[in-house]
Design a protein around this motif. Structure first.
Motif, PDB file in Angstrom:
ATOM      1  N   ALA A  41     -19.169   4.774   3.876  1.00 36.70           N
ATOM      2  CA  ALA A  41     -19.056   6.260   4.138  1.00 36.70           C
ATOM      3  C   ALA A  41     -17.900   6.932   3.785  1.00 36.70           C
ATOM      4  O   ALA A  41     -17.857   7.983   3.428  1.00 36.70           O
ATOM      5  CB  ALA A  41     -19.736   6.628   5.545  1.00 36.70           C
ATOM      6  N   THR A  42     -16.737   6.310   4.326  1.00 32.13           N
ATOM      7  CA  THR A  42     -15.679   6.770   3.926  1.00 32.13           C
ATOM      8  C   THR A  42     -15.137   7.062   2.429  1.00 32.13           C
ATOM      9  O   THR A  42     -14.446   8.030   2.182  1.00 32.13           O
ATOM     10  CB  THR A  42     -14.401   5.695   4.408  1.00 32.13           C
ATOM     11  OG1 THR A  42     -14.219   4.631   3.723  1.00 32.13           O
ATOM     12  CG2 THR A  42     -14.613   5.473   6.092  1.00 32.13           C
ATOM     13  N   VAL A  43     -15.746   6.074   1.558  1.00 35.13           N
ATOM     14  CA  VAL A  43     -15.578   6.322   0.254  1.00 35.13           C
ATOM     15  C   VAL A  43     -16.484   7.660  -0.453  1.00 35.13           C
ATOM     16  O   VAL A  43     -15.777   8.199  -1.161  1.00 35.13           O
ATOM     17  CB  VAL A  43     -16.247   5.043  -0.530  1.00 35.13           C
ATOM     18  CG1 VAL A  43     -16.275   5.129  -1.948  1.00 35.13           C
ATOM     19  CG2 VAL A  43     -15.272   3.676  -0.108  1.00 35.13           C
ATOM     20  N   THR A  44     -17.582   7.862   0.258  1.00 34.53           N
ATOM     21  CA  THR A  44     -18.285   9.100  -0.089  1.00 34.53           C
ATOM     22  C   THR A  44     -17.493  10.101   0.264  1.00 34.53           C
ATOM     23  O   THR A  44     -17.583  11.202  -0.587  1.00 34.53           O
ATOM     24  CB  THR A  44     -19.747   9.045   0.489  1.00 34.53           C
ATOM     25  OG1 THR A  44     -19.429   9.414   2.017  1.00 34.53           O
ATOM     26  CG2 THR A  44     -20.481   7.956   0.316  1.00 34.53           C
ATOM     27  N   ALA A  45     -16.626  10.135   1.319  1.00 33.15           N
ATOM     28  CA  ALA A  45     -15.722  11.293   1.557  1.00 33.15           C
ATOM     29  C   ALA A  45     -14.880  11.667   0.650  1.00 33.15           C
ATOM     30  O   ALA A  45     -14.709  12.865   0.163  1.00 33.15           O
ATOM     31  CB  ALA A  45     -15.076  11.239   3.011  1.00 33.15           C
ATOM     32  N   VAL A  46     -14.520  10.674   0.041  1.00 34.04           N
ATOM     33  CA  VAL A  46     -13.265  10.595  -0.918  1.00 34.04           C
ATOM     34  C   VAL A  46     -13.893  11.308  -2.376  1.00 34.04           C
ATOM     35  O   VAL A  46     -13.463  12.014  -2.786  1.00 34.04           O
ATOM     36  CB  VAL A  46     -12.613   9.191  -1.288  1.00 34.04           C
ATOM     37  CG1 VAL A  46     -11.630   9.413  -2.512  1.00 34.04           C
ATOM     38  CG2 VAL A  46     -11.790   8.533  -0.187  1.00 34.04           C
ATOM     39  N   LEU A  47     -15.135  10.785  -2.628  1.00 32.44           N
ATOM     40  CA  LEU A  47     -15.814  11.460  -3.814  1.00 32.44           C
ATOM     41  C   LEU A  47     -15.805  12.963  -3.646  1.00 32.44           C
ATOM     42  O   LEU A  47     -15.698  13.801  -4.469  1.00 32.44           O
ATOM     43  CB  LEU A  47     -16.969  10.896  -3.916  1.00 32.44           C
ATOM     44  CG  LEU A  47     -17.969  11.505  -5.203  1.00 32.44           C
ATOM     45  CD1 LEU A  47     -17.186  11.241  -6.428  1.00 32.44           C
ATOM     46  CD2 LEU A  47     -19.435  10.710  -5.274  1.00 32.44           C
ATOM     47  N   LEU A  48     -16.430  13.436  -2.377  1.00 34.87           N
ATOM     48  CA  LEU A  48     -16.501  14.632  -2.158  1.00 34.87           C
ATOM     49  C   LEU A  48     -15.213  15.511  -2.490  1.00 34.87           C
ATOM     50  O   LEU A  48     -15.308  16.713  -3.018  1.00 34.87           O
ATOM     51  CB  LEU A  48     -17.000  15.100  -0.633  1.00 34.87           C
ATOM     52  CG  LEU A  48     -17.524  16.304  -0.309  1.00 34.87           C
ATOM     53  CD1 LEU A  48     -18.399  16.957  -1.228  1.00 34.87           C
ATOM     54  CD2 LEU A  48     -17.584  16.499   1.194  1.00 34.87           C
ATOM     55  N   LEU A  49     -14.094  15.274  -1.946  1.00 35.66           N
ATOM     56  CA  LEU A  49     -12.893  15.732  -2.144  1.00 35.66           C
ATOM     57  C   LEU A  49     -12.267  15.859  -3.564  1.00 35.66           C
ATOM     58  O   LEU A  49     -11.682  16.593  -3.953  1.00 35.66           O
ATOM     59  CB  LEU A  49     -11.912  15.224  -1.069  1.00 35.66           C
ATOM     60  CG  LEU A  49     -12.236  15.423   0.351  1.00 35.66           C
ATOM     61  CD1 LEU A  49     -11.169  14.739   1.125  1.00 35.66           C
ATOM     62  CD2 LEU A  49     -12.167  16.869   0.714  1.00 35.66           C
ATOM     63  N   LEU A  53     -12.973  11.823   5.470  1.00 32.88           N
ATOM     64  CA  LEU A  53     -12.550  13.121   5.363  1.00 32.88           C
ATOM     65  C   LEU A  53     -11.078  13.194   6.086  1.00 32.88           C
ATOM     66  O   LEU A  53     -10.313  13.847   5.280  1.00 32.88           O
ATOM     67  CB  LEU A  53     -13.532  14.038   5.924  1.00 32.88           C
ATOM     68  CG  LEU A  53     -14.717  14.443   4.882  1.00 32.88           C
ATOM     69  CD1 LEU A  53     -15.601  15.569   5.800  1.00 32.88           C
ATOM     70  CD2 LEU A  53     -14.413  14.888   3.505  1.00 32.88           C
ATOM     71  N   ALA A  54     -10.993  12.928   7.158  1.00 27.34           N
ATOM     72  CA  ALA A  54      -9.711  13.170   7.672  1.00 27.34           C
ATOM     73  C   ALA A  54      -8.611  12.357   7.382  1.00 27.34           C
ATOM     74  O   ALA A  54      -7.531  13.205   7.204  1.00 27.34           O
ATOM     75  CB  ALA A  54     -10.052  12.794   9.410  1.00 27.34           C
ATOM     76  N   VAL A  55      -8.865  10.974   6.996  1.00 28.92           N
ATOM     77  CA  VAL A  55      -8.063  10.140   6.255  1.00 28.92           C
ATOM     78  C   VAL A  55      -7.331  10.886   4.928  1.00 28.92           C
ATOM     79  O   VAL A  55      -6.210  10.765   4.551  1.00 28.92           O
ATOM     80  CB  VAL A  55      -8.307   8.703   6.275  1.00 28.92           C
ATOM     81  CG1 VAL A  55      -7.311   7.987   5.334  1.00 28.92           C
ATOM     82  CG2 VAL A  55      -8.556   8.313   7.682  1.00 28.92           C
TER      83      VAL A  55
END
Length: 226
Positions: free
Chosen positions: A154-162, A203-205
């Motif tokens: 899930a942390t990876v999906t946040a990177v893709l979003l950004l 997202l936070a990281v």
């Protein structure tokens, strides 16, 4: 009906995160040539845990995270114990190996390991903080690597979003936490809840420490003044 759909829905959740990670890694093809040593080490540790279970009948009792038992080591060692039978164990090992490698290519080894550890240690504390007790008290959650793996994914999906400007890829990135919430409410599926936790932390990281990411943008030239 929800019990019948539990495994396919959980697998679909992983597929969404896998596609997000592949999208990021494919953006820089040379990353595929780097050997993900930290991911390999993590997978070997998980396989070692399974071998310990096969060779010692008391391994689960000694290493799981049953809250009724004492032992400071349990939150860590329980991640490397598997309680899903043969099929569940093979799935957990395969998904761990795949997602850890992709996450290492995206985050870098130190952050990947730190985020995997966060996936193992943080969810139960967040559950307690927001008043959710049904997850941590469920026996199925006393052991297994899937929660930490899904959290990491899930942390990876946040990177893709950004990082993407494509609407299709942004929708892909948002699909995992959205499906996670649906599965949590519809099935009491803890995998969905940890995906939401992992997405928020990712997202936070990514927002606070972009310089720490392994897949960085080209740095701005620093020219001396004068």
């Amino acid at each position: 009906m929800s019990a019948i759909l539990y495994n396919p829905a959980t697998a679909a959740l992983f597929v969404l995160m896998f596609v997000s990670a592949r999208t990021l890694v494919d953006a820089e093809a040379k990353r595929w040539s780097r050997i993900p040593w930290a991911a390999i080490a993590l997978t070997v540790a998980a396989i070692t845990g399974v071998l310990v279970q096969l060779l010692w009948s008391g391994a689960m009792d000694h290493f799981d995270s049953d809250p009724s038992k004492s032992g400071w080591w349990r939150p860590v060692t329980s991640v490397f114990m598997q309680n899903g039978g043969v099929t569940g164990t093979l799935w957990n090992l395969a998904t761990l190996a795949i997602m850890a490698a992709l996450a290492e290519w995206i985050w870098g080894a130190p952050l990947m390991l730190a985020l995997f550890a966060a996936g193992a240690l943080l969810p139960s504390h967040v559950d307690a903080l927001v008043g959710i007790t049904s997850v941590s008290s469920a026996p199925r959650n006393f052991a297994g690597s899937s929660a930490a793996t899904y959290f990491l994914g899930a942390t990876v999906t946040a990177v893709l979003l950004l990082r993407t400007h494509a609407a299709r890829e942004r929708l892909l990135a948002l699909a995992a936490p959205t499906l996670g919430l649906i599965l949590w409410f519809a099935q009491d599926n803890a995998h969905g809840l940890v995906v939401v936790y992992g997405f928020v932390l990712g997202l936070a990281v990514a927002l606070c420490g972009r310089a720490a990411l392994s897949m960085r943008r080209v740095p701005v030239d620093r020219r001396e003044a004068g």
